[in-house]
Design an enzyme around this catalytic site. Structure first.
Site, PDB file in Angstrom:
ATOM      1  CB  SER A 101      -0.951  -0.179   1.213  1.00 54.49           C
ATOM      2  OG  SER A 101      -1.633   1.113   1.449  1.00 54.49           O
ATOM      3  CE1 TYR A 141      -4.445  -2.015   4.977  1.00 54.33           C
ATOM      4  CE2 TYR A 141      -3.279   0.012   4.880  1.00 54.33           C
ATOM      5  CZ  TYR A 141      -3.796  -1.396   4.108  1.00 54.33           C
ATOM      6  OH  TYR A 141      -3.939  -1.442   2.873  1.00 54.33           O
TER       7      TYR A 141
HETATM    8  N1  LIG Z   1      -8.797  -0.262  -0.865  1.00 52.34           N
HETATM    9  C1  LIG Z   1      -7.799   0.377  -0.994  1.00 52.34           C
HETATM   10  O1  LIG Z   1      -7.823   1.651  -0.764  1.00 52.34           O
HETATM   11  C2  LIG Z   1      -6.195  -0.304  -0.667  1.00 52.34           C
HETATM   12  C3  LIG Z   1      -5.093   0.739  -0.694  1.00 52.34           C
HETATM   13  C4  LIG Z   1      -3.928  -0.124  -0.650  1.00 52.34           C
HETATM   14  C5  LIG Z   1      -3.723  -1.350  -0.367  1.00 52.34           C
HETATM   15  N2  LIG Z   1      -4.944  -2.295  -0.380  1.00 52.34           N
HETATM   16  C6  LIG Z   1      -4.574  -3.589  -0.204  1.00 52.34           C
HETATM   17  O2  LIG Z   1      -5.156  -4.172  -1.387  1.00 52.34           O
HETATM   18  C7  LIG Z   1      -5.570  -5.614  -0.928  1.00 52.34           C
HETATM   19  C8  LIG Z   1      -6.858  -5.976  -1.610  1.00 52.34           C
HETATM   20  O3  LIG Z   1      -7.830  -5.395  -0.606  1.00 52.34           O
HETATM   21  P1  LIG Z   1      -8.971  -4.567  -1.402  1.00 52.34           P
HETATM   22  O4  LIG Z   1      -8.952  -3.023  -1.162  1.00 52.34           O
HETATM   23  O5  LIG Z   1      -9.304  -5.189  -2.452  1.00 52.34           O
HETATM   24  O6  LIG Z   1     -10.233  -4.981  -0.076  1.00 52.34           O
HETATM   25  P2  LIG Z   1     -11.387  -6.186  -0.125  1.00 52.34           P
HETATM   26  O7  LIG Z   1     -11.893  -6.301   1.216  1.00 52.34           O
HETATM   27  O8  LIG Z   1     -12.431  -5.654  -1.086  1.00 52.34           O
HETATM   28  O9  LIG Z   1     -10.727  -7.394  -0.627  1.00 52.34           O
HETATM   29  C9  LIG Z   1      -9.779  -8.180   0.236  1.00 52.34           C
HETATM   30  C10 LIG Z   1     -10.127  -9.780   0.375  1.00 52.34           C
HETATM   31  O10 LIG Z   1      -9.204 -10.388   1.040  1.00 52.34           O
HETATM   32  C11 LIG Z   1      -9.987 -11.469   1.524  1.00 52.34           C
HETATM   33  N3  LIG Z   1      -9.368 -11.852   2.996  1.00 52.34           N
HETATM   34  C12 LIG Z   1      -9.323 -11.078   4.149  1.00 52.34           C
HETATM   35  N4  LIG Z   1      -8.753 -11.685   5.004  1.00 52.34           N
HETATM   36  C13 LIG Z   1      -8.304 -13.123   4.709  1.00 52.34           C
HETATM   37  C14 LIG Z   1      -7.631 -14.164   4.733  1.00 52.34           C
HETATM   38  N5  LIG Z   1      -7.270 -14.132   6.179  1.00 52.34           N
HETATM   39  N6  LIG Z   1      -7.338 -15.170   4.112  1.00 52.34           N
HETATM   40  C15 LIG Z   1      -7.796 -14.860   2.853  1.00 52.34           C
HETATM   41  N7  LIG Z   1      -8.482 -13.909   2.383  1.00 52.34           N
HETATM   42  C16 LIG Z   1      -8.763 -13.074   2.971  1.00 52.34           C
HETATM   43  C17 LIG Z   1     -11.203 -10.868   1.984  1.00 52.34           C
HETATM   44  O11 LIG Z   1     -12.359 -11.871   2.161  1.00 52.34           O
HETATM   45  C18 LIG Z   1     -11.544  -9.783   0.658  1.00 52.34           C
HETATM   46  O12 LIG Z   1     -12.210 -10.745  -0.373  1.00 52.34           O
HETATM   47  C19 LIG Z   1      -5.071  -5.606   0.508  1.00 52.34           C
HETATM   48  O13 LIG Z   1      -3.917  -6.203   0.810  1.00 52.34           O
HETATM   49  C20 LIG Z   1      -5.349  -4.108   0.989  1.00 52.34           C
HETATM   50  O14 LIG Z   1      -4.456  -3.858   1.921  1.00 52.34           O
HETATM   51  C21 LIG Z   1      -6.264  -1.564  -0.828  1.00 52.34           C
END
Ligand SMILES: NC(=O)c1ccc[n+]([C@@H]2O[C@H](COP(=O)([O-])OP(=O)(O)OC[C@H]3O[C@@H](n4cnc5c(N)ncnc54)[C@H](O)[C@@H]3O)[C@@H](O)[C@H]2O)c1
Length: 269
Positions: free
Chosen positions: A139, A152
């Site tokens: 991130s 986080y």
């Molecule tokens: N959305 C943002 O603004 C953002 C920004 C930077 C980084 N990220 C990162 O992107 C990645 C994806 O997140 P997203 O934004 O798509 O969120 P999201 O919540 O839409 O998707 C995350 C997925 O991970 C799954 N998950 C959670 N815990 C888990 C586990 N223990 N084992 C397997 N799966 C698990 C959830 O069920 C979900 O389907 C994450 O690592 C998040 O930290 C997101």
């Protein structure tokens, strides 16, 4: 890794957001997909909608689950060309206000999930005949440290360090395994869906105005093809990285970073 067609990708956190968009994007590239998530129903529905994709319910915080995921992927497809360690959860609030169990959970999923992915897949990738690539989703919060997101940020800085160590260790061994670390800013996903605090509400609002996950998926595919290591999606946030380096070198404490905190009326006059 220029050509993706007919190759195999494993994506964790595939049931929603960035992981889901990546699965759909890589399916259009005609990759064979192994999709992993704890959320079984949307995972199965997604796999059913993508030709040749299989769903493997997985909790990435458990090494046993991730080892079983790797064993299934290799049993089914013989090799894995692309691993996306993407599963993650959010945790917001002041450092001392996040309960111990929540600190442990965010590190177990975001950091240990990626470590488990490396331990289960990288030795197999090194041993296989074909070149491979690992994408770790960190991130912008892994490159700079915003306030009210300590747990986080700690997890994401660690994912950046893990990726930086991995790429160098693989180079020393002359392994044909590339690495990218994806560092998005705000992306419009359900990541902050569950928290009830003021910080969660603020993050939800910022995320709802973030990039569509499909744009992040496109950017990731370009990076894998080009062999880019640091993958940034929000150029407007890049100066914050330089500011952090300046702060480190001059001994100054970090400012409010990339978060735009609400200013009081008096302050804005
Ligand atoms: N959305 C943002 O603004 C953002 C920004 C930077 C980084 N990220 C990162 O992107 C990645 C994806 O997140 P997203 O934004 O798509 O969120 P999201 O919540 O839409 O998707 C995350 C997925 O991970 C799954 N998950 C959670 N815990 C888990 C586990 N223990 N084992 C397997 N799966 C698990 C959830 O069920 C979900 O389907 C994450 O690592 C998040 O930290 C997101």
């Amino acid at each position: 890794m220029r050509s993706l067609r007919g190759k195999t990708a494993v994506i964790t956190g595939a049931a929603s957001g960035i992981g889901r968009a990546l699965a759909q994007r890589l399916s259009r590239e005609r990759m064979r997909l192994v999709l992993a998530d704890v959320d079984r129903r949307p995972l199965r529905e997604l796999a059913a909608s993508l030709p040749g994709a299989i769903a493997v319910p997985t909790d990435v915080s458990r090494m046993r689950d991730v080892e079983a995921l790797a064993a299934k992927a290799y049993a089914r497809f013989g090799r894995v060309h692309l691993l996306c360690n993407n599963a993650g959860i959010a945790e917001y609030g002041a450092v001392w206000e996040v309960p111990l169990r929540r600190w442990q959970r965010v590190l177990a999923v975001n950091l240990w999930g990626a470590v488990h992915g490396c331990l289960a897949f990288v030795p197999r990738m090194i041993a296989q005949a074909d070149a491979a690539h690992v994408v770790n989703t960190a991130s912008m919060a892994g490159l700079v440290t915003p306030p009210l997101a300590g747990a986080y940020s700690v997890s994401k800085h660690a994912v950046v360090a893990l990726s930086e160590a991995l790429v160098q260790d693989l180079a020393l061994r002359r392994a044909r395994v590339g690495v990218s670390v994806l560092c998005p800013g705000w992306v419009a996903t359900g990541l902050a869906r569950s928290g009830r605090g003021a910080a969660d509400r603020m993050m939800r609002s910022l995320m709802s105005r973030g990039l569509p996950p499909e744009v992040v998926a496109d950017r990731t595919v370009r990076a894998v093809r080009a062999g880019e290591f640091y993958v940034l999606t929000h150029p407007e946030m890049a100066p914050a990285v330089r500011r952090r380096a300046d702060e480190i070198l001059s001994g100054r404490a970090p400012g409010a970073g990339m978060l735009k905190l609400p200013r009081s009326r008096a302050a804005s006059r």
